[in-house]
Structure formats: structure tokens, C-alpha cells
Scaffold this active site. Structure first.
Site, short mmCIF file in Angstrom:
data_model
loop_
_atom_site.label_atom_id
_atom_site.label_comp_id
_atom_site.label_asym_id
_atom_site.label_seq_id
_atom_site.Cartn_x
_atom_site.Cartn_y
_atom_site.Cartn_z
N ASP A 141 0.86 -1.18 0.00
CA ASP A 141 0.00 0.00 0.00
C ASP A 141 0.90 1.24 0.00
OD1 ASP A 141 -1.74 2.08 0.51
OD2 ASP A 141 -2.90 0.99 2.03
N HIS A 142 0.89 1.97 -1.12
CA HIS A 142 1.82 3.08 -1.28
C HIS A 142 1.45 4.30 -0.42
CE1 HIS A 142 5.36 4.55 -2.95
NE2 HIS A 142 5.00 4.84 -4.19
N ARG A 143 0.31 4.26 0.26
CA ARG A 143 -0.03 5.35 1.17
C ARG A 143 0.88 5.34 2.40
NH1 ARG A 143 -6.32 4.19 2.03
NH2 ARG A 143 -5.39 2.11 2.30
#
Length: 488
Positions: A458-460
Site C-alpha cells: 500500500d503506497h499510502r
């Protein structure tokens, strides 16, 4: 009516997970007329998370099964009725139920019949017939007065149903009833053994529409196959245009056939979760291909180690251990994104999920507190998790609370993939097939065991640096398994 309420008890579909709203009845283990005891398993149901068996919480005799196998039922809906009154006072309870059942909203005759005193009559003798295990006794010509729910079914457009005939009056013969084109609501459940019902479900055949040919009036496998066989195609007239003739006979000119499978249970939940994950969390996937030869040799050595006696040792076991080592070195990867509170939740424990393909769809049970387990303990937990999943016995609790997941696509001969995150997690590792390939080793091209890992995150909350460190550490451990010691 007080006696009736105490005697007949309803068992409602429970919420066997957390917040589930429905479940599908897979199999009944009891039938009408069977005695049940407190804690006895009466049926198997499938929820959006798993297949589970339901025990009944009281004693009695099954008087009614409300839903057939294959039916999806809302949580809280009564699915079975049990006569908990026993033999004493049974006739009196029936009499009370019959008197109440004759009253309808729109008929004076029915009301008068209900108000009149009713004397309990002895039960008529019931002719015993051959019984299929778990499905009760086949109906005979001997009848008894309808109960409340049966009488209520006779109402139509607000008109009262006719008053019941006196107990001494002969009941009309079933043969005299008008025939219907389809199954009648509330009709007797077709007799069929569990394997036959399973076959009917697989072939999409409605048991109520099948003409039984069994010795005791039961539906057989041959009946199911005959009902499922496609109708014979009629010859097309030679002088007619093929397309027009096909349309005239109701035949698709292309000859294509379709099979429609209802989307429900585990597969429905998986689809919803994957769509939500794919369109909520921004996925990034990175890949690494490396030499895993030393790990493959270690696997063979561990199989002969007495500490692993009776345990399954596989490359997946060491991949799982390498992932746990990488998480210890990079704990930020073991996190979750809390959208509601706008927080990143760091987790100091690892519940390691293992994606497992089952006949009902993909499930992801997890090994609780995998970070605290030794290698033999991890092997034991992994073997138990996989075998339980394949048997379809994974509990909802086993699939809750996961923090990171491994999907072993290599068992299907697949080199790699771009896995989708399990909802609520920040990373998932895909383990590809291990193959002998030409590889440069110590300056020479040799045949070595090579594999590819893919890490989606999850690139968040996981940037490229963190994701790359984790993936690199996993590969480094599997290239040099001694790092299991030096990095632990």
C-alpha cells in the site's frame, strides 16, 4: 396457545462471524421426525468467510425444516422447528394449535369453528414406510388437521379459508388434488440421499421438478442425469434458411451453451474484498529474481532432522520465516491504514496469512503470533492451516486479524504475479515457481534453482524504499539461509 409456544421451539440462523448478514445452508444432518439433543450438529452452512457446522441448543424432535439445502438465509430467520414438549401432553398441544390455526381475518365460519370447544382426539395410526436416513418418513394417506401455518397458507386475497373438516370426516385423497405445473410452496421435500442432492446442485437440477424412480419414491442419480441431459435437437428442414429454421424451433444457431453459477458465500465475499482493496489502496508491486539453491538444499536437510519428525517441510516454510525476519528488520511494513481516524496503525505482532485455494473459493486464514514461533512450531501451524483450509473447515476466527499475507502461486507452475492486498493489510508476498535455470554462479554458468518473488504494498504508508528493503531482505535470507541465524 401458551402450551403451543412452550412446546415448539424455533432455531434461528445465527451470526457465526462478525457482522455477517446471511449464510447458505449447505447440508442438513437431520430430517423431520429425527430426535435431536442439546449441542448436536444439525446442519452445515457457508458464510461469506467459511463453512461451519451449527449445533442446536435444545432437545426435542424435528417437526419442520424451513429451508432446503442451497438456500441463502438471512441471519435471525428461523430455519428449523423442534417439538421440545416430548410425549406428555402432545395431543393437547396439537389441539390448541389446530384451534388457533383455523382462525382467519375474513371468515365467520372459521371463527366459529375456532370458538367451539375442541375435544382432544387420539392420534390416528400412522403407516410406517421406508425411510431414507436423515429425511424422515414419506407421507402416507393418513392425515391430520392442519396447523396454524398450514391453515394460513390457504388464505387468498383476504378471503377466509374454509373451516377444517371434523376429525371423523375422511380427508380428500392426494390423487384427487389438481395437478400443478411446478412445485407447490410448502410441499413435501423430495426424497433424495445427500450424494444425489449434491449431484443435483452441481448440475443445476431442481429436485422438486424431477420424477422419482427409486424403490421407495426417492430421486436417484439416474433421475438427476436424465433431467440434466439437454433436449434432443430437432432436425432442421432442408429447404428452410438455417437461421430462420433454428429460430422457429427455438434452437440457438450457434449451438453455444452456458452455465450460470450464483455468486455467493466465500467467492462473493472475496470478490467484494478484492474490488474494495484494488480501488481503495494504491498498489505498487516490485519483483526480484534470485538463486534459491541453498534454501532448497536446507529443505532436504530439515526433512531428515528429528526436530521436524511428522512435520511437512517445504520451501514455503522458509519463505515464511524469511518474511518474518524481514519484518523484524523493517517493522514499518507491518502496518495498516485507518481511513476513519486518519492514522497509520503500527503492529508489534505478526498474524501471517496464507492464501489457500479451496473448492468454495479463496480463503486467507492466518497463523496467530507467527513472529514468536520457532521453525518447527511454524511448520506445525502452517501444515494445520493448509489441511484445515483444504477440508473446508476454516473457522471465521482463523481469517480475522491478519497483518501480512503470502500467496504461493508457484504450486501452479506460475513464475510470478501482481497480488492484490488482503483488506486491512499493507503488504502481500507472491512466491513463484522454483525452476532449474542457467545462472551465473562463481563466475560460471551453471544449472541453479531460481525463483521470483513479487511484493505488493500500500503506497499510502509504504514507500518505494521501505518496500525494496523488505523484498531485498527476503531474497537475501533465501539466498544465504545462514542469515536466519545472523539476522534473528
Amino acid at each position: 396457545m401458551a402450551v403451543q409456544a412452550q412446546r415448539f421451539r424455533e432455531f434461528r440462523m445465527p451470526d457465526v462471524g462478525e457482522g455477517l448478514t446471511e449464510a447458505e445452508i449447505l447440508k442438513w444432518y437431520v430430517g423431520v421426525g429425527d430426535a435431536v439433543t442439546d449441542g448436536q450438529v444439525i446442519c452445515e452452512v457457508e458464510t461469506a468467510k467459511a463453512a461451519v457446522e451449527l449445533p442446536i441448543p435444545f432437545d426435542g424432535v424435528v417437526s419442520e425444516i424451513r429451508f432446503d439445502e442451497g438456500t441463502t438465509v438471512d441471519v435471525g430467520t428461523p430455519i428449523i422447528v423442534v417439538d421440545a414438549g416430548g410425549a406428555d401432553g402432545a395431543d393437547g398441544a396439537d389441539g390448541a394449535g389446530d384451534a388457533g390455526g383455523a382462525v382467519t381475518d375474513g371468515g365467520e365460519a372459521a371463527s366459529a369453528a375456532a370458538e367451539a370447544p375442541v375435544e382432544a382426539a387420539p392420534e390416528p395410526a400412522v403407516e410406517r414406510k421406508a425411510v431414507l436416513v436423515g429425511y424422515g418418513v414419506a407421507p402416507s394417506s393418513t392425515t391430520r388437521r392442519p396447523r396454524k401455518q398450514q391453515a394460513g397458507a390457504q388464505q387468498l386475497n383476504g378471503q377466509a379459508a374454509p373451516a377444517p373438516a371434523p376429525a371423523s370426516a375422511p380427508a380428500p385423497s392426494p390423487a384427487a388434488a389438481p395437478s400443478a405445473a411446478g412445485p407447490v410452496p410448502g410441499a413435501q421435500r423430495p426424497l433424495a440421499k445427500p450424494p444425489v442432492r449434491k449431484l443435483a446442485k452441481e448440475l443445476g437440477v431442481d429436485l422438486a421438478m424431477v420424477e422419482p424412480t427409486g424403490a421407495h419414491g426417492e430421486v436417484t442419480r439416474e433421475d438427476i442425469r436424465a433431467a440434466a441431459a439437454p433436449p434432443a435437437r430437432l432436425p432442421l428442414p432442408e429447404t428452410a434458411d438455417t437461421g430462420e429454421a433454428a429460430a422457429a424451433f427455438g434452437i440457438a444457431s450457434s449451438g453455444a451453451r452456458e452455465t450460470r453459477v450464483p455468486i455467493k458465500g466465500v467467492r462473493k465475499a472475496t470478490a467484494q474484498a478484492m474490488v474494495a482493496s484494488a480501488f481503495t489502496a494504491p498498489h505498487v508491486t516490485e519483483f526480484v529474481t534470485f538463486d534459491i539453491t541453498k534454501t532448497m538444499k536446507l529443505v532436504q536437510e530439515l526433512k531428515a532432522d528429528p526436530a521436524f519428525a511428522g512435520l511437512k517441510v517445504s520451501p514455503l516454510l522458509l519463505v515464511a520465516k524469511a518474511l518474518l525476519v524481514a519484518i523484524r528488520r523493517n517493522p514499518e511494513i507491518n502496518s495498516a491504514w485507518d481511513e476513519a481516524n486518519q492514522e497509520i496503525v503500527r503492529k508489534s505482532y505478526v498474524n501471517l496469512g496464507i492464501a489457500a485455494a479451496t473448492p468454495r473459493g479463496l480463503v486467507v486464514p492466518n497463523i496467530k503470533d507467527a513472529h514468536d514461533k520457532t521453525l518447527p512450531e511454524l511448520a506445525s501451524a502452517l501444515g494445520e492451516l493448509v489441511s484445515t483450509a483444504r477440508e473446508g473447515k476454516t473457522s471465521p476466527a482463523a481469517m480475522q486479524g491478519g497483518t501480512v499475507t503470502i500467496t504461493n502461486v508457484g504450486v501452479f507452475g506460475v513464475d510470478t504475479g501482481t497480488p492484490i492486498l488482503n483488506p486491512g493489510e499493507s503488504a502481500i508476498l507472491a512466491f513463484g515457481a522454483v525452476k532449474l535455470q542457467p545462472w551465473v554462479h562463481k563466475g560460471k554458468v551453471k544449472a541453479r534453482h531460481v525463483t521470483t518473488l513479487a511484493l505488493s504494498f500500500d503506497h499510502r504508508l509504504v514507500d518505494g524504499e521501505l518496500g525494496s528493503k523488505v523484498l531485498g531482505d527476503i531474497a537475501a535470507v533465501l539466498e544465504q539461509p545462514k542469515r536466519l541465524i545472523t539476522w534473528s
